[in-house]
Structure formats: C-alpha cells, structure tokens
Design a protein around this motif. Structure first.
Motif, mmCIF file in Angstrom:
data_model
loop_
_atom_site.group_PDB
_atom_site.id
_atom_site.type_symbol
_atom_site.label_atom_id
_atom_site.label_comp_id
_atom_site.label_asym_id
_atom_site.label_seq_id
_atom_site.Cartn_x
_atom_site.Cartn_y
_atom_site.Cartn_z
ATOM 1 N N ILE A 1 0.844 -1.206 0.000
ATOM 2 C CA ILE A 1 0.000 0.000 0.000
ATOM 3 C C ILE A 1 0.875 1.250 0.000
ATOM 4 C CG2 ILE A 1 -1.738 1.305 1.268
ATOM 5 C CD1 ILE A 1 -2.713 -1.400 2.415
ATOM 6 N N ASP A 2 1.902 1.262 0.849
ATOM 7 C CA ASP A 2 2.834 2.397 0.882
ATOM 8 C C ASP A 2 3.424 2.651 -0.504
ATOM 9 O OD1 ASP A 2 2.739 3.289 3.554
ATOM 10 O OD2 ASP A 2 4.119 1.728 4.215
ATOM 11 N N ALA A 3 3.818 1.575 -1.178
ATOM 12 C CA ALA A 3 4.454 1.709 -2.488
ATOM 13 C C ALA A 3 3.477 2.240 -3.529
ATOM 14 C CB ALA A 3 5.016 0.356 -2.934
ATOM 15 N N VAL A 4 2.241 1.750 -3.500
ATOM 16 C CA VAL A 4 1.226 2.197 -4.465
ATOM 17 C C VAL A 4 0.961 3.689 -4.319
ATOM 18 C CG1 VAL A 4 -1.242 2.062 -5.023
ATOM 19 C CG2 VAL A 4 0.099 -0.030 -4.784
ATOM 20 N N VAL A 5 0.801 4.137 -3.080
ATOM 21 C CA VAL A 5 0.504 5.552 -2.839
ATOM 22 C C VAL A 5 1.710 6.428 -3.193
ATOM 23 C CG1 VAL A 5 -0.188 7.245 -1.113
ATOM 24 C CG2 VAL A 5 -1.182 4.961 -1.068
ATOM 25 N N ALA A 6 2.910 5.958 -2.872
ATOM 26 C CA ALA A 6 4.127 6.712 -3.204
ATOM 27 C C ALA A 6 4.311 6.808 -4.715
ATOM 28 C CB ALA A 6 5.345 6.064 -2.556
ATOM 29 N N ASP A 7 4.038 5.722 -5.434
ATOM 30 C CA ASP A 7 4.170 5.731 -6.889
ATOM 31 C C ASP A 7 3.186 6.720 -7.528
ATOM 32 O OD1 ASP A 7 6.156 3.859 -6.748
ATOM 33 O OD2 ASP A 7 4.877 2.149 -7.268
ATOM 34 N N ALA A 8 2.093 7.000 -6.828
ATOM 35 C CA ALA A 8 1.110 7.953 -7.336
ATOM 36 C C ALA A 8 1.517 9.400 -7.062
ATOM 37 C CB ALA A 8 -0.259 7.672 -6.718
ATOM 38 N N GLY A 9 2.648 9.594 -6.386
ATOM 39 C CA GLY A 9 3.143 10.945 -6.153
ATOM 40 C C GLY A 9 2.773 11.545 -4.818
ATOM 41 N N PHE A 10 2.273 10.729 -3.896
ATOM 42 C CA PHE A 10 1.903 11.216 -2.574
ATOM 43 C C PHE A 10 3.008 10.881 -1.575
ATOM 44 C CE2 PHE A 10 -2.077 10.993 -4.793
ATOM 45 C CZ PHE A 10 -2.848 12.016 -4.264
ATOM 46 N N THR A 11 3.341 11.846 -0.730
ATOM 47 C CA THR A 11 4.430 11.685 0.238
ATOM 48 C C THR A 11 3.864 11.479 1.638
ATOM 49 O OG1 THR A 11 5.842 13.142 -1.077
ATOM 50 C CG2 THR A 11 6.490 12.751 1.214
ATOM 51 N N PRO A 12 4.284 10.418 2.343
ATOM 52 C CA PRO A 12 3.779 10.197 3.703
ATOM 53 C C PRO A 12 4.479 11.108 4.692
ATOM 54 C CG PRO A 12 5.377 8.516 3.153
ATOM 55 C CD PRO A 12 5.202 9.353 1.914
ATOM 56 N N GLY A 13 3.840 11.302 5.802
ATOM 57 C CA GLY A 13 4.469 12.080 6.854
ATOM 58 C C GLY A 13 3.698 11.948 8.153
ATOM 59 N N PRO A 14 4.390 11.737 9.255
ATOM 60 C CA PRO A 14 5.856 11.672 9.369
ATOM 61 C C PRO A 14 6.444 10.293 9.101
ATOM 62 C CG PRO A 14 4.859 11.542 11.539
ATOM 63 C CD PRO A 14 3.726 11.714 10.569
ATOM 64 N N GLY A 15 5.608 9.269 8.940
ATOM 65 C CA GLY A 15 6.111 7.926 8.716
ATOM 66 C C GLY A 15 5.354 7.231 7.606
ATOM 67 N N THR A 16 5.362 5.905 7.637
ATOM 68 C CA THR A 16 4.635 5.101 6.670
ATOM 69 C C THR A 16 3.777 4.099 7.429
ATOM 70 O OG1 THR A 16 6.366 3.420 6.526
ATOM 71 C CG2 THR A 16 6.516 5.302 4.996
ATOM 72 N N LEU A 17 2.930 3.392 6.700
ATOM 73 C CA LEU A 17 2.137 2.353 7.348
ATOM 74 C C LEU A 17 3.038 1.279 7.946
ATOM 75 C CD1 LEU A 17 -0.744 1.922 4.722
ATOM 76 C CD2 LEU A 17 -0.883 3.103 6.921
ATOM 77 N N VAL A 18 4.090 0.913 7.223
ATOM 78 C CA VAL A 18 5.008 -0.116 7.716
ATOM 79 C C VAL A 18 5.737 0.356 8.970
ATOM 80 C CG1 VAL A 18 7.116 -1.402 7.206
ATOM 81 C CG2 VAL A 18 5.330 -1.227 5.482
ATOM 82 N N SER A 19 6.228 1.593 8.971
ATOM 83 C CA SER A 19 6.941 2.085 10.149
ATOM 84 C C SER A 19 6.014 2.187 11.355
ATOM 85 C CB SER A 19 7.576 3.453 9.855
ATOM 86 O OG SER A 19 6.586 4.444 9.614
#
Length: 237
Positions: free
Chosen positions: A114-132
């Motif tokens: 999920i993190d990868a899909v959203v990042a590939d779409a150009g969205f930046t997480p903050g302050p972490g990710t779902l995995v972290s």
C-alpha cells in the motif's frame, strides 16, 4: 454602595454586549455560495479528480476486495476570532471520498504494498509510513499490553492546497479511522446527524464503519479505508 456596584456591572455588561454584538455580523450565505456556479464548477472538478485517483489506486491493489464507498461533500464557515468573535471565516468547501476494502495475507507485506502504491502515485507520507507505524506497534516493551489494532497515515502531494490521502488499516476488532469518524458522523443519532450547523451538504452519503468491518472480518484479516480528501477545493473570494 452595593446598589451602585450592581448598576455599574449591569451597564458594563450591557455595553460589552452591544460592542460584541455589533462586531459579530450574521454568517455568510453558505447555502447561496454552495449552489453558485463557481462552487458547482469546482465541485465537478473535485468529483472527477477524486474518481480518477481512487480508480487508479484501486486498480493497483487487485488483491483488496471492494466492500463499500462513502462520500461527504460540503461547504461551511466557522466563527473567526476569540472572545467576542470578530466575524466569520470565508466559506470553504471540502470533499471526502472513502473506499473501503478488505484483504488477507501477511500484514506487514500488504502495508508495504500500500505504501508503495501511494508513493508511486506521487503522494508523500508524513511523518512515517504504514510499515513504520506497524513496526512501532510491534516494538512495544515486553509486558506492555498493545491494544491498537490499526495503523493510520496521511499522504500529501507537493503544493497547497491540494488533495491528500488518509489511510487506515485495521485488523479485528478495530474499526477503520477515517475523516468521517473524526467528525463524529457514525456515532451521531437523530434525523439529521450532520456535524456542522453552519454548513451546506452537497453530498451526504456517510457510512458506519463498525458493522462493515465486523462483517468483513468473517472472511478477511484486515480492512482498509482509503480516504481521498480534497480540502479546500473552493475558497470564497
């Protein structure tokens, strides 16, 4: 002397009420603005944009089973200033579309996907990710009861204002956390449970996440609520 003090207090209170009353005009015509051609045009763009993004994200996660969708689209104003109020803020409009999906498999692996899909779409997480966030839950000190069965993250695109994604992934018995539940919608009762009084709702299709999640847990390990948030898609000039 006591009577004089009472009279003075009454006069001061009366004057203060006059001053603050004069400085607190009626709220703007939220209803009129909401149905203006400018807002309707902006709302159509927001609706189309949200649909495009959600479709693209859904197609990138074919392993997630569709459950339901909800939409809340409204324009509102809030009081400006503190004590005494100095008026009203400009009318702003917000649209939130939420896609609920269920899935199984290894939780950490799915969260990474999920993190990868959203990042590939150009969205930046903050302050972490779902995995972290998931790793943080698992790293609780020995002997400490860990009751959180959910991870939540917000992703944004560069620039403001712009769309954002708020993701909640839960596993039994937790209920997805989404902007709707933040505003208290599922928990409200009565014939008109909308959370804002100085607002006009252009679309009102909320969804109570608790029974949806409970049903999904019978056949799936996790429930995901993917909220596409467009705020503000319109600001009063």
């Amino acid at each position: 002397m006591r009577k004089l003090l009472v009279v003075l207090v009454f006069v001061v209170g009366l004057c203060a009420g006059c001053v603050f009353g004069a400085a607190d005009p009626a709220p703007p015509d939220v209803d009129g603005i909401s149905y203006s051609s400018d807002v309707q045009t902006a709302d159509q763009r927001a609706t189309a944009l949200g649909g495009q993004w959600l479709t693209a994200l859904q197609q990138a996660m074919p392993w997630a089973t569709e459950l339901a969708e909800s939409t809340v689209d409204f324009c509102r104003t809030v009081r400006a200033g503190g004590f005494g109020h100095t008026g009203w803020d400009k009318v702003m409009c917000e649209r939130v579309e939420i896609d609920y999906r269920a899935f199984g498999g290894d939780i950490r692996q799915r969260l990474g996907q999920i993190d990868a899909v959203v990042a590939d779409a150009g969205f930046t997480p903050g302050p972490g990710t779902l995995v972290s966030e998931f790793n943080r839950l698992l790293s609780a000190p020995s002997g400490v009861s860990q009751v959180d069965n959910d991870v939540v993250e917000r992703y944004e695109r560069p620039g403001f204002p712009g769309p954002a994604i708020e993701l909640s992934v839960t596993w039994n018995p937790a209920v997805p956390w989404v902007p709707e539940s933040r505003d208290g919608l599922p928990g409200r009762t009565g014939p008109d449970p909308k959370p804002f009084t100085t607002a006009t709702y252009l679309t009102w299709r909320p969804l109570a996440a608790k029974p949806l999640a409970q049903q999904a847990y019978h056949s799936h390990r996790c429930v995901m609520a993917l909220a596409f948030v467009e705020y503000p898609y319109y600001v009063e000039p």
